[in-house]
Design a protein around this motif. Sequence first.
Motif, PDB file in Angstrom:
ATOM      1  N   ASP A  21       0.854  -1.193   0.000  1.00  0.00           N
ATOM      2  CA  ASP A  21       0.000   0.000   0.000  1.00  0.00           C
ATOM      3  C   ASP A  21       0.889   1.242   0.000  1.00  0.00           C
ATOM      4  N   LEU A  22       0.676   2.134  -0.951  1.00  0.00           N
ATOM      5  CA  LEU A  22       1.341   3.432  -0.998  1.00  0.00           C
ATOM      6  C   LEU A  22       0.373   4.458  -0.425  1.00  0.00           C
TER       7      LEU A  22
ATOM      8  N   TYR B 160      -7.855  11.843  -6.381  1.00  0.00           N
ATOM      9  CA  TYR B 160      -8.685  10.651  -6.591  1.00  0.00           C
ATOM     10  C   TYR B 160      -9.707  10.901  -7.701  1.00  0.00           C
ATOM     11  N   ASP B 161     -10.274  12.101  -7.731  1.00  0.00           N
ATOM     12  CA  ASP B 161     -11.272  12.417  -8.759  1.00  0.00           C
ATOM     13  C   ASP B 161     -10.632  12.428 -10.144  1.00  0.00           C
ATOM     14  N   ARG B 162      -9.432  12.993 -10.264  1.00  0.00           N
ATOM     15  CA  ARG B 162      -8.769  13.022 -11.572  1.00  0.00           C
ATOM     16  C   ARG B 162      -8.427  11.609 -12.035  1.00  0.00           C
ATOM     17  N   LEU B 163      -7.919  10.776 -11.128  1.00  0.00           N
ATOM     18  CA  LEU B 163      -7.635   9.390 -11.489  1.00  0.00           C
ATOM     19  C   LEU B 163      -8.906   8.669 -11.940  1.00  0.00           C
TER      20      LEU B 163
ATOM     21  N   VAL C 285      13.959   1.386 -12.309  1.00  0.00           N
ATOM     22  CA  VAL C 285      12.674   1.167 -12.960  1.00  0.00           C
ATOM     23  C   VAL C 285      12.126   2.523 -13.364  1.00  0.00           C
ATOM     24  N   VAL C 286      11.903   2.725 -14.646  1.00  0.00           N
ATOM     25  CA  VAL C 286      11.463   4.020 -15.150  1.00  0.00           C
ATOM     26  C   VAL C 286      10.133   3.866 -15.854  1.00  0.00           C
ATOM     27  N   GLY C 287       9.189   3.226 -15.223  1.00  0.00           N
ATOM     28  CA  GLY C 287       7.920   3.069 -15.904  1.00  0.00           C
ATOM     29  C   GLY C 287       6.862   2.512 -15.021  1.00  0.00           C
ATOM     30  N   ALA C 288       5.708   2.312 -15.596  1.00  0.00           N
ATOM     31  CA  ALA C 288       4.568   1.827 -14.846  1.00  0.00           C
ATOM     32  C   ALA C 288       4.650   0.315 -14.743  1.00  0.00           C
TER      33      ALA C 288
ATOM     34  N   GLN D 201      -8.382  -1.034 -10.801  1.00  0.00           N
ATOM     35  CA  GLN D 201      -7.094  -1.438 -11.360  1.00  0.00           C
ATOM     36  C   GLN D 201      -6.538  -0.380 -12.304  1.00  0.00           C
ATOM     37  N   VAL D 202      -7.403   0.193 -13.134  1.00  0.00           N
ATOM     38  CA  VAL D 202      -6.944   1.243 -14.043  1.00  0.00           C
ATOM     39  C   VAL D 202      -6.479   2.460 -13.266  1.00  0.00           C
ATOM     40  N   ARG D 203      -7.206   2.814 -12.206  1.00  0.00           N
ATOM     41  CA  ARG D 203      -6.796   3.948 -11.372  1.00  0.00           C
ATOM     42  C   ARG D 203      -5.391   3.735 -10.824  1.00  0.00           C
ATOM     43  N   ALA D 204      -5.148   2.517 -10.299  1.00  0.00           N
ATOM     44  CA  ALA D 204      -3.834   2.213  -9.738  1.00  0.00           C
ATOM     45  C   ALA D 204      -2.751   2.249 -10.812  1.00  0.00           C
ATOM     46  N   ASP D 205      -3.039   1.730 -12.002  1.00  0.00           N
ATOM     47  CA  ASP D 205      -2.056   1.722 -13.081  1.00  0.00           C
ATOM     48  C   ASP D 205      -1.713   3.131 -13.544  1.00  0.00           C
ATOM     49  N   ILE D 206      -2.730   3.992 -13.658  1.00  0.00           N
ATOM     50  CA  ILE D 206      -2.485   5.376 -14.074  1.00  0.00           C
ATOM     51  C   ILE D 206      -1.667   6.107 -13.018  1.00  0.00           C
ATOM     52  N   LEU D 207      -1.976   5.888 -11.739  1.00  0.00           N
ATOM     53  CA  LEU D 207      -1.213   6.534 -10.671  1.00  0.00           C
ATOM     54  C   LEU D 207       0.254   6.131 -10.747  1.00  0.00           C
ATOM     55  N   ALA D 208       0.524   4.819 -10.903  1.00  0.00           N
ATOM     56  CA  ALA D 208       1.913   4.366 -10.990  1.00  0.00           C
ATOM     57  C   ALA D 208       2.604   4.960 -12.205  1.00  0.00           C
ATOM     58  N   ASP D 209       1.905   5.018 -13.342  1.00  0.00           N
ATOM     59  CA  ASP D 209       2.489   5.572 -14.561  1.00  0.00           C
ATOM     60  C   ASP D 209       2.838   7.044 -14.379  1.00  0.00           C
ATOM     61  N   LEU D 210       1.924   7.810 -13.798  1.00  0.00           N
ATOM     62  CA  LEU D 210       2.173   9.238 -13.600  1.00  0.00           C
ATOM     63  C   LEU D 210       3.344   9.478 -12.659  1.00  0.00           C
ATOM     64  N   LEU D 211       3.393   8.726 -11.570  1.00  0.00           N
ATOM     65  CA  LEU D 211       4.440   8.965 -10.570  1.00  0.00           C
ATOM     66  C   LEU D 211       5.815   8.517 -11.051  1.00  0.00           C
ATOM     67  N   LEU D 212       5.870   7.466 -11.864  1.00  0.00           N
ATOM     68  CA  LEU D 212       7.166   6.923 -12.283  1.00  0.00           C
ATOM     69  C   LEU D 212       7.719   7.567 -13.547  1.00  0.00           C
ATOM     70  N   THR D 213       6.889   8.250 -14.327  1.00  0.00           N
ATOM     71  CA  THR D 213       7.369   8.782 -15.606  1.00  0.00           C
ATOM     72  C   THR D 213       7.261  10.290 -15.728  1.00  0.00           C
ATOM     73  N   ALA D 214       6.376  10.937 -14.970  1.00  0.00           N
ATOM     74  CA  ALA D 214       6.150  12.373 -15.160  1.00  0.00           C
ATOM     75  C   ALA D 214       7.181  13.190 -14.401  1.00  0.00           C
ATOM     76  N   ALA D 215       7.477  14.381 -14.923  1.00  0.00           N
ATOM     77  CA  ALA D 215       8.358  15.339 -14.248  1.00  0.00           C
ATOM     78  C   ALA D 215       7.507  16.362 -13.512  1.00  0.00           C
TER      79      ALA D 215
END
Length: 519
Positions: A190-191, A204-207, A277-280, A306-320
Amino acid sequence: MSFSIPSPPPPDGSDPLAVVLGEVLEADAALAAAEARKTRALARAGRLALDVMAGQRASSRAADMALREVASEIAAAGCLSDRSVQAQIAKALTLVDRFPATVDAWEAGALSRAHVQAIVDAGTPVPLDKRGEFDVLAVTTAEGLSPGRLRARLATLAERLQPTTITERHQRGREERCVRVVRGENGMSDLIATLPTVLAVGIYDRLTQQSRALIDARDEPGSPVSACADGTSSSGLGQPIVSGAAFGIDRVGDDSDERPEREMIGATDVLKHDATVVGAVAVAVAVAVAGAAPGAAAADRRSTDQVRADILADLLLTAAPDADPTRTDDGPGTLGAIRARVQVVVPALSVQDPGRENIDPAELVGHGPIDIDTARRLAEATRVPWDRVLTNPVTGAVLCTDTYQRTAAIDRYLRARDRHCRWPGCTAPAVRCEVDHNLDHALGGKTHVCNLCHFCQRHHTQKQFTRWQVRQLPGGVIEFTSPTGRIYTDHPLPYSPAVRFVGDDSPPSGIPGRQPAPF
């Protein structure tokens, strides 16, 4: 103060449920009393640590070291983590000193641990000059209420005793914002982010909006979103290729020159890596969640969660981050160039034969086993070279390490041998630890593996400034001598042996009725 304790109905034998109920209530009261006594004992341990500092120059560092010393003694004797014991001591001191009426009721069996926690949570923000009043009122309020209902009552009670407004307290509460990881099971965690409520709800609403847009798009005929659920595309050979958008690389497939070799060299070949690791990663393994076979494209059947969690991981690991003070142009600044790091141990045989993963699983150091599919994707996607760990095929002990680039051989060996902080009970990964000279270099200690081991910053400091003594024995065994003279040893965690002998009682085929040998 007197406390009302539920009395069990007399076990007259007419109602078996009444007998069981009486036993449960008696056990609850005994458990509550025992927990309260342990809390008082831990509080006394904390006062012992504070008494050690009496007469000495007061400093927060010295007080913390004294508390660490006591906590380490209790933790080592109970086979626990000294961090958790130190936290228990701190909570015990708060309970006994700030909530005496609650502890009395707890020891009398009138309150459960859940009730006590509710009182402490609601009472901690109350000013010290009002906390005694809150303590007494909370115990009275708790009678006949479940912990959930008690929390609502206590929140109102605490609000009445506050001398400041909610706005003023929110400004102080913002100082407590943080992010933490809570380890879970089956390779999951859990993060948790503590943020102002407006920001948390907005995130949460944006995700949610993004996940719904993705789900709506995948349901449209001919949409490319519906082609694959895991952020991969088919290579034409029935093998997945991890997308560059997900891992920050140009192209990695089975024919990549970046893949490490995995030949066996007469001993167990274990691949260990401090992977960048540089990605989702969550997106990368979504195909397994969808139930697709490896190497095959599958319809995206992920749920909204599941999609919410995947998008969160993608945003945090790849976005500046936009709020990057080091950013001077349109490119990423220092913050945008930072990439996540994890330390992974991958047994080579398990990579080649996934059916072995329960026998010899891949490991995310400091967190536990991970599925072999995720480990294989990391091995194929990363550009950072792997360390190869050669181990004894029977005992699993580390023999040596090598790599495909010039690195510090001693550091590689120590990371492979220790894997985590060597202090009793500590699991901090070696990649986040410091290398310690067990015998100080200034006193003639060698810079050699026989005199070096990993300690996290907390325990490295504790070794230097408390009465704990540390020395290394042959085979990488670390011996600790506590302030009371007790001796504890920490052995390097061996890798799984490659050779196992299994008995076979069945007679060879073609020799029916063969008699056992007469010896």
